[in-house]
Design a protein around this motif. Structure first.
Motif, PDB file in Angstrom:
ATOM      1  N   GLY A 298      13.526 -66.556  24.785  1.00  0.00           N
ATOM      2  CA  GLY A 298      14.681 -66.611  23.895  1.00  0.00           C
ATOM      3  C   GLY A 298      14.805 -65.304  23.145  1.00  0.00           C
ATOM      4  O   GLY A 298      14.348 -64.259  23.609  1.00  0.00           O
ATOM      5  N   ASN A 299      15.411 -65.346  21.961  1.00  0.00           N
ATOM      6  CA  ASN A 299      15.585 -64.123  21.181  1.00  0.00           C
ATOM      7  C   ASN A 299      14.526 -64.029  20.083  1.00  0.00           C
ATOM      8  O   ASN A 299      13.618 -64.855  19.989  1.00  0.00           O
ATOM      9  N   TRP A 300      14.662 -63.010  19.229  1.00  0.00           N
ATOM     10  CA  TRP A 300      13.671 -62.794  18.169  1.00  0.00           C
ATOM     11  C   TRP A 300      13.686 -63.937  17.156  1.00  0.00           C
ATOM     12  O   TRP A 300      12.633 -64.362  16.672  1.00  0.00           O
ATOM     13  N   LYS A 301      14.866 -64.448  16.850  1.00  0.00           N
ATOM     14  CA  LYS A 301      14.959 -65.573  15.914  1.00  0.00           C
ATOM     15  C   LYS A 301      14.207 -66.787  16.442  1.00  0.00           C
ATOM     16  O   LYS A 301      13.467 -67.449  15.708  1.00  0.00           O
TER      17      LYS A 301
ATOM     18  N   VAL B 116      13.454 -53.475  16.183  1.00  0.00           N
ATOM     19  CA  VAL B 116      14.404 -54.582  16.363  1.00  0.00           C
ATOM     20  C   VAL B 116      15.797 -54.177  15.893  1.00  0.00           C
ATOM     21  O   VAL B 116      16.801 -54.538  16.512  1.00  0.00           O
ATOM     22  N   ARG B 117      15.875 -53.405  14.816  1.00  0.00           N
ATOM     23  CA  ARG B 117      17.191 -52.964  14.325  1.00  0.00           C
ATOM     24  C   ARG B 117      17.867 -52.013  15.313  1.00  0.00           C
ATOM     25  O   ARG B 117      19.095 -51.881  15.308  1.00  0.00           O
TER      26      ARG B 117
ATOM     27  N   LEU C 100      18.259 -59.287  15.942  1.00  0.00           N
ATOM     28  CA  LEU C 100      17.489 -60.536  15.974  1.00  0.00           C
ATOM     29  C   LEU C 100      17.944 -61.484  17.078  1.00  0.00           C
ATOM     30  O   LEU C 100      17.194 -62.384  17.479  1.00  0.00           O
ATOM     31  N   ASP C 101      19.170 -61.297  17.584  1.00  0.00           N
ATOM     32  CA  ASP C 101      19.694 -62.152  18.651  1.00  0.00           C
ATOM     33  C   ASP C 101      19.405 -61.598  20.042  1.00  0.00           C
ATOM     34  O   ASP C 101      19.812 -62.191  21.039  1.00  0.00           O
ATOM     35  N   GLU C 102      18.696 -60.476  20.112  1.00  0.00           N
ATOM     36  CA  GLU C 102      18.389 -59.860  21.409  1.00  0.00           C
ATOM     37  C   GLU C 102      17.357 -60.699  22.162  1.00  0.00           C
ATOM     38  O   GLU C 102      16.318 -61.089  21.616  1.00  0.00           O
ATOM     39  N   ASN C 103      17.636 -60.985  23.448  1.00  0.00           N
ATOM     40  CA  ASN C 103      16.700 -61.765  24.266  1.00  0.00           C
ATOM     41  C   ASN C 103      15.493 -60.910  24.632  1.00  0.00           C
ATOM     42  O   ASN C 103      15.638 -59.737  24.976  1.00  0.00           O
ATOM     43  N   ILE C 104      14.296 -61.501  24.559  1.00  0.00           N
ATOM     44  CA  ILE C 104      13.075 -60.741  24.843  1.00  0.00           C
ATOM     45  C   ILE C 104      12.403 -61.187  26.136  1.00  0.00           C
ATOM     46  O   ILE C 104      11.329 -60.699  26.473  1.00  0.00           O
ATOM     47  N   GLY C 105      13.040 -62.122  26.868  1.00  0.00           N
ATOM     48  CA  GLY C 105      12.517 -62.515  28.170  1.00  0.00           C
ATOM     49  C   GLY C 105      11.439 -63.577  28.090  1.00  0.00           C
ATOM     50  O   GLY C 105      10.807 -63.787  27.052  1.00  0.00           O
TER      51      GLY C 105
END
Length: 459
Positions: free
Chosen positions: A320-323, A351-352, A358-363
């Motif tokens: 998912g994402n960072w959140k 991350v910035r 924060l909505d970026e997917n990290i796999g």
């Protein structure tokens, strides 16, 4: 497309493409040849019968196909997407069992699985209704066409013998052609339903090239406070396979509130097992754990988990994402608090810089992150939880010396500010600099209790 989705598509798409997409194309070609042959024969006998069949069978079948094809295409894409999510939830739940159990998020993950399964079942029912109803609709239209033809022939004063012969030929032709028409339409609907597999197959190849290149309730039974100390009394843990072999033996230990304790020892000495006993993830075969003179047992273990955050050497990362990974199933998202935790673990700037932040997917499993970034993300999750006890099991092993120093300095500041207890298992002694004392574990027993200066001088 996340790493987990790529992995599952690599396993699923080749089979689905050959069985659900290419095979219907073969059926379609075969049935088209059959119908062409039959229609040629009928046309030679009576060209009017060809027109009758076209009006009574082929045109209605084509119109029905046109009506259903977009629905089948959309259902196919949605069904595949939901199946991927179901598999991811199951896989992530198995891989992250310790984190999920410790943080009491079983209901959250089970709920997510049930919701996705309900959606999948609903889509499957709709697809099945379309597949089953299509041939019935065509057959009823064909029967209705016969009735219309009979009335038309009667109106034109055609003799009964001619009407009977025409209807008989129509039925004989339709009897053989109808199954082929139904199979053609079924094949066309399947092709439309699984047409998206071609795009996924292409996308998987692109992504692979890119990679190559570069049920416990949450209401706690009994509250438990931690204001003074954790105490382990005569703790003993045996191997599951052989109870005569001890992982831990005769552990007597007191850890005061707000202390930072280091644990060192050779591999297999029982360091991680000791951490799990303190966290309440392993119940000792003998002895017990007390918190402020209250023994940890089934009546309060869930309440004790509320005080614990743990970070493993190989942290569990959600696809998912960072959140998603920092909140970890939390219902309320505090972005300001997340940014502060990321700052403390030296990840805020990175991350910035991401397009989605924060909505970026990290796999899946943090496929797009380095080993050090995964560990710092897990540390941010632990800090976000604001637990009273922070357990670090080789949690900074993948960090370089400078980053580790900055992260441990931040943890020391948090320990003093929040008055939390920190227990560290480490092979790299520099990460133990701020420890009040360090325990040497040998063959499941605490053999030495020392200060950091003693440890450094003994090396």
């Amino acid at each position: 497309m996340g790493y987990g989705e790529i992995e599952q598509n690599c396993r699923m798409v080749p089979y689905q493409l050959s069985y659900l997409y290419l095979q219907p194309i073969v059926w379609l070609i075969t049935e088209v040849f059959v119908i062409v042959f039959l229609l040629s024969t009928v046309t030679v006998y009576n060209y009017k019968m060809f027109l009758v069949l076209a009006i009574g069978v082929f045109i209605p079948a084509y119109l029905i196909y046109r009506f259903f094809k977009n629905k089948m295409e959309n259902y196919g894409k949605l069904q595949h997407s939901v199946a991927i999510k179901i598999n991811n939830i199951i896989k992530n739940t198995i891989r992250g069992y310790a984190d999920i159990y410790l943080m009491h998020k079983q209901d959250f993950f089970i709920g997510e699985l049930l919701k996705k399964q309900q959606i999948y079942n609903h889509i499957s029912k709709r697809i099945n209704v379309i597949q089953q109803s299509f041939p019935r609709i065509v057959e009823w239209i064909a029967i209705f066409s016969v009735c219309v033809l009979f009335m038309f022939f009667a109106y034109t004063n055609m003799s009964m013998s001619e009407i009977t012969l025409t209807i008989t030929v129509y039925f004989a032709s339709a009897y053989r052609i109808m199954p082929s028409v139904n199979r053609i339409n079924a094949s066309l609907l399947m092709i439309k339903q699984y047409e998206y597999l071609i795009d996924i197959y292409k996308e998987v190849n692109i992504q692979l090239q890119r990679i190559h290149q570069d049920k416990t309730p949450d209401n706690y039974q009994k509250e438990i406070r931690f204001d003074e100390k954790i105490k382990l009394c005569d703790v003993e843990v045996s191997y599951l396979e052989d109870k005569s072999k001890k992982v831990l033996s005769g552990i007597n230990l007191e850890i005061n509130k707000s202390e930072m304790i280091g644990i060192i020892g050779e591999s297999g000495a029982g360091k991680s097992t000791l951490m799990y006993v303190i966290a309440g993830l392993i119940t000792p075969d003998k002895g017990y754990v007390e918190v402020d003179n209250v023994r940890i047992n089934e009546a309060n273990i869930l309440a004790w988990h509320k005080h614990i955050s743990i970070v493993f050497q190989e942290p569990y990362i959600v696809d998912g994402n960072w959140k998603d990974n920092i909140a970890f199933g939390g219902q309320e998202i505090n972005e300001e608090k997340m940014w502060e935790c990321l700052r403390l673990v030296q990840l805020e700037e990175y991350v910035r810089s991401l397009p989605g932040q924060l909505d970026e997917n990290i796999g899946d499993g943090g496929a797009f992150l380095s080993g050090g970034q995964k560990q710092r993300l897990a540390l941010a999750r632990a800090l976000y939880r604001e637990a009273d006890v922070l357990l670090l099991d080789e949690a900074t092993s993948a960090l370089d010396e400078e980053t580790q120093k900055e992260v441990m300095t931040a943890i020391e500041q948090i320990r003093k500010q929040r008055n939390i207890t920190v227990i560290i298992v480490a092979h790299r002694y520099s990460s133990l600099k701020y420890c009040n004392r360090i325990l040497l574990l040998e063959k499941g027993q605490v053999t030495k209790n020392m200060f950091y200066s003693e440890l450094v001088s003994s090396v």
